[in-house]
Design a protein around this motif. Structure first.
Motif, PDB file in Angstrom:
ATOM      1  N   ARG A 145       0.817  -1.221   0.000  1.00  0.00           N
ATOM      2  CA  ARG A 145       0.000   0.000   0.000  1.00  0.00           C
ATOM      3  C   ARG A 145       0.839   1.256   0.000  1.00  0.00           C
ATOM      4  NH1 ARG A 145      -4.921  -1.190   3.259  1.00  0.00           N
ATOM      5  NH2 ARG A 145      -4.955  -3.412   3.705  1.00  0.00           N
ATOM      6  N   LEU A 146       2.171   1.084   0.094  1.00  0.00           N
ATOM      7  CA  LEU A 146       3.054   2.245   0.288  1.00  0.00           C
ATOM      8  C   LEU A 146       2.556   3.102   1.441  1.00  0.00           C
ATOM      9  CD1 LEU A 146       4.211   3.348  -3.220  1.00  0.00           C
ATOM     10  CD2 LEU A 146       5.436   2.068  -1.471  1.00  0.00           C
ATOM     11  N   ASP A 147       2.186   2.420   2.506  1.00  0.00           N
ATOM     12  CA  ASP A 147       1.642   3.076   3.694  1.00  0.00           C
ATOM     13  C   ASP A 147       2.673   2.924   4.817  1.00  0.00           C
ATOM     14  OD1 ASP A 147       0.408   3.752   6.032  1.00  0.00           O
ATOM     15  OD2 ASP A 147      -1.380   2.522   5.697  1.00  0.00           O
ATOM     16  N   LEU A 148       3.172   4.057   5.297  1.00  0.00           N
ATOM     17  CA  LEU A 148       4.269   4.000   6.263  1.00  0.00           C
ATOM     18  C   LEU A 148       3.812   3.830   7.709  1.00  0.00           C
ATOM     19  CD1 LEU A 148       6.754   6.673   4.893  1.00  0.00           C
ATOM     20  CD2 LEU A 148       6.533   4.261   4.343  1.00  0.00           C
ATOM     21  N   THR A 149       2.482   3.831   7.922  1.00  0.00           N
ATOM     22  CA  THR A 149       1.956   3.824   9.297  1.00  0.00           C
ATOM     23  C   THR A 149       2.657   2.809  10.200  1.00  0.00           C
ATOM     24  OG1 THR A 149      -0.158   4.255   8.213  1.00  0.00           O
ATOM     25  CG2 THR A 149      -0.210   3.908  10.607  1.00  0.00           C
ATOM     26  N   ARG A 217      14.431   8.810   1.100  1.00  0.00           N
ATOM     27  CA  ARG A 217      15.539   9.001   2.037  1.00  0.00           C
ATOM     28  C   ARG A 217      15.890   7.653   2.643  1.00  0.00           C
ATOM     29  NH1 ARG A 217      18.574  10.920   5.847  1.00  0.00           N
ATOM     30  NH2 ARG A 217      17.940  11.154   8.022  1.00  0.00           N
ATOM     31  N   ASP A 218      17.176   7.343   2.613  1.00  0.00           N
ATOM     32  CA  ASP A 218      17.650   6.059   3.111  1.00  0.00           C
ATOM     33  C   ASP A 218      17.703   6.117   4.631  1.00  0.00           C
ATOM     34  OD1 ASP A 218      19.003   3.649   3.549  1.00  0.00           O
ATOM     35  OD2 ASP A 218      19.943   3.821   1.585  1.00  0.00           O
ATOM     36  N   VAL A 219      16.887   5.300   5.290  1.00  0.00           N
ATOM     37  CA  VAL A 219      16.799   5.376   6.751  1.00  0.00           C
ATOM     38  C   VAL A 219      17.519   4.224   7.453  1.00  0.00           C
ATOM     39  CG1 VAL A 219      14.631   6.663   6.726  1.00  0.00           C
ATOM     40  CG2 VAL A 219      14.575   4.156   6.828  1.00  0.00           C
ATOM     41  N   GLU A 230      10.997  10.611  10.585  1.00  0.00           N
ATOM     42  CA  GLU A 230      10.920  10.554   9.126  1.00  0.00           C
ATOM     43  C   GLU A 230       9.533  10.088   8.674  1.00  0.00           C
ATOM     44  OE1 GLU A 230      12.605  11.263   5.514  1.00  0.00           O
ATOM     45  OE2 GLU A 230      13.633  11.533   7.422  1.00  0.00           O
ATOM     46  N   VAL A 231       9.013   9.054   9.327  1.00  0.00           N
ATOM     47  CA  VAL A 231       7.715   8.495   8.950  1.00  0.00           C
ATOM     48  C   VAL A 231       6.588   9.468   9.269  1.00  0.00           C
ATOM     49  CG1 VAL A 231       6.068   6.681   9.534  1.00  0.00           C
ATOM     50  CG2 VAL A 231       8.455   6.098   9.139  1.00  0.00           C
ATOM     51  N   ALA A 232       6.737  10.196  10.385  1.00  0.00           N
ATOM     52  CA  ALA A 232       5.702  11.147  10.791  1.00  0.00           C
ATOM     53  C   ALA A 232       5.721  12.381   9.892  1.00  0.00           C
ATOM     54  CB  ALA A 232       5.900  11.553  12.248  1.00  0.00           C
ATOM     55  N   GLY A 233       6.903  12.765   9.414  1.00  0.00           N
ATOM     56  CA  GLY A 233       7.067  14.047   8.722  1.00  0.00           C
ATOM     57  C   GLY A 233       6.611  14.029   7.274  1.00  0.00           C
TER      58      GLY A 233
END
Lengths: 233, 233
Positions: A145-149, A217-219, A230-233
């Motif tokens: 889903r390309l969902d970062l949650t 961005r490579d995390v 990063e995920v929140a921003g």
């Protein structure tokens, strides 16, 4: 061919690759479940089946690698599509290694099969397995889903799994010290726990690729707090 | 820009990537050597340095990943050049994980440091380490020259390393059974031996990517004999 046709074909190719990655993910998940069930039930047929099935995992990896090379050569993806293909190339390497760990567990279950179970320490691995399977599902769901949650949560769960592995190791050391006859079986269980812990590492890796894909961005290697920002921003 | 200029720039970009992969290989080799020396000498400064240096390895991986994405997006490589880039993407993942194993060895050396050495089993790890470093050098040399001569040998050496790991495990089990007070230190050594064994796996993986790059045929999962035929043919 019209331009529109080419674009449609390209989208279909990408979608096809994504679908097959999820298939591969479903297969390795089944492999973990079967290996652990074979171990718990002492079901030799299930164990052998798990060992054999690893070839299917390997075949999917090779096919998906070829599909990625093909799409890069033919469609020359850029930007977000290219990052998607890069993410797939890395994800399938991790999934193949999850498959390897499931196979290792099955092989260990095979060597334990028929052993004197009175010398087998009672160690609870179920919680650790459930957590890593949950991590793997979340990581692949985030991929689909390309969902970062859930991605930062997977990274957090990986730390829990690492802690649980260490606790299991301490328990096993106690068993071995109290009764050295349990050493061989304890080491078998230790390696099984290590395989489960590594499956968690791979799920974490996949989550990090999804963040890279979505954020550009490579995390990897930046730590949990930075990932959460990063995920929140 | 003239076409000739573009082609030259492209070759320079590819060459630059190749050079940096070899730098990364040299760095992780040094990391293994330092971690093992730190362990053998109980040199805490060397151990800490090895742990810190892992960040350099991680940085190189991220940079090289970006360089590969960049070259695919900008230069749209095909055929052998594309396979080279695919090989690099996979190789650096393995090199980064070799770095992780070196870091794990250094961390183990740190936790052993200051422990009661009378309870430390005497286990010879040098031969196994030398073999895996030799494998890594051969794999990277094959990568640099695109010379397959040594690649099948690396795959063969990996089987020797696996056998050596098993022998070390049996020795450690004997130590633990004879004197259960050695259990904690024996497990430390077991995990160090496991890290070395995994470094061998990564060197084998890199060799297989080189064969794929040179032959255009994916030789993972086909077995040693088939690889030998492929390399000879």
């Amino acid at each position: 061919m019209s331009n529109e046709h080419i674009v449609k074909q390209y989208d279909a190719d990408l979608e096809n690759i994504r679908t097959r990655v999820l298939q591969m993910g479903g297969l390795v998940e089944q492999q973990i479940i079967k290996a652990m069930e074979g171990l718990a039930e002492g079901d030799l047929q299930l164990i052998e089946q798990t060992i054999d099935n690893d070839q299917q995992v390997n075949r999917l990896e090779v096919e998906l690698d070829e599909a990625c090379t093909h799409i890069i050569a033919r469609r020359q993806p850029t930007a977000v599509d290219l990052r998607m293909v890069m993410m797939v190339i890395k994800t399938i390497t991790d999934l193949e290694r999850v498959g390897d760990e499931a196979k290792k567990i099955a092989k260990m279950a095979k060597s334990i099969h028929g052993a004197d179970l009175s010398l087998m320490p009672h160690i609870e691995l179920r919680h650790m397995v459930d957590t890593t399977i949950d991590m793997l599902r979340k990581a692949l769901d985030a991929f689909a889903r390309l969902d970062l949650t859930a991605t930062a949560q997977v990274v957090r769960q990986d730390m829990e799994v690492d802690a649980e592995f260490k606790a299991i190791m301490r328990q096993l050391i106690t068993f071995m010290m109290e009764d050295p006859r349990t050493i061989t079986r304890s080491l078998d269980l230790l390696f099984i726990a290590k395989s489960i812990e590594r499956i968690g590492d791979h799920a974490k890796n996949i989550s990090e690729y999804v963040i890279y894909m979505a954020k550009g961005r490579d995390v990897r290697h930046i730590g949990l707090e930075a990932i959460e920002r990063e995920v929140a921003g």
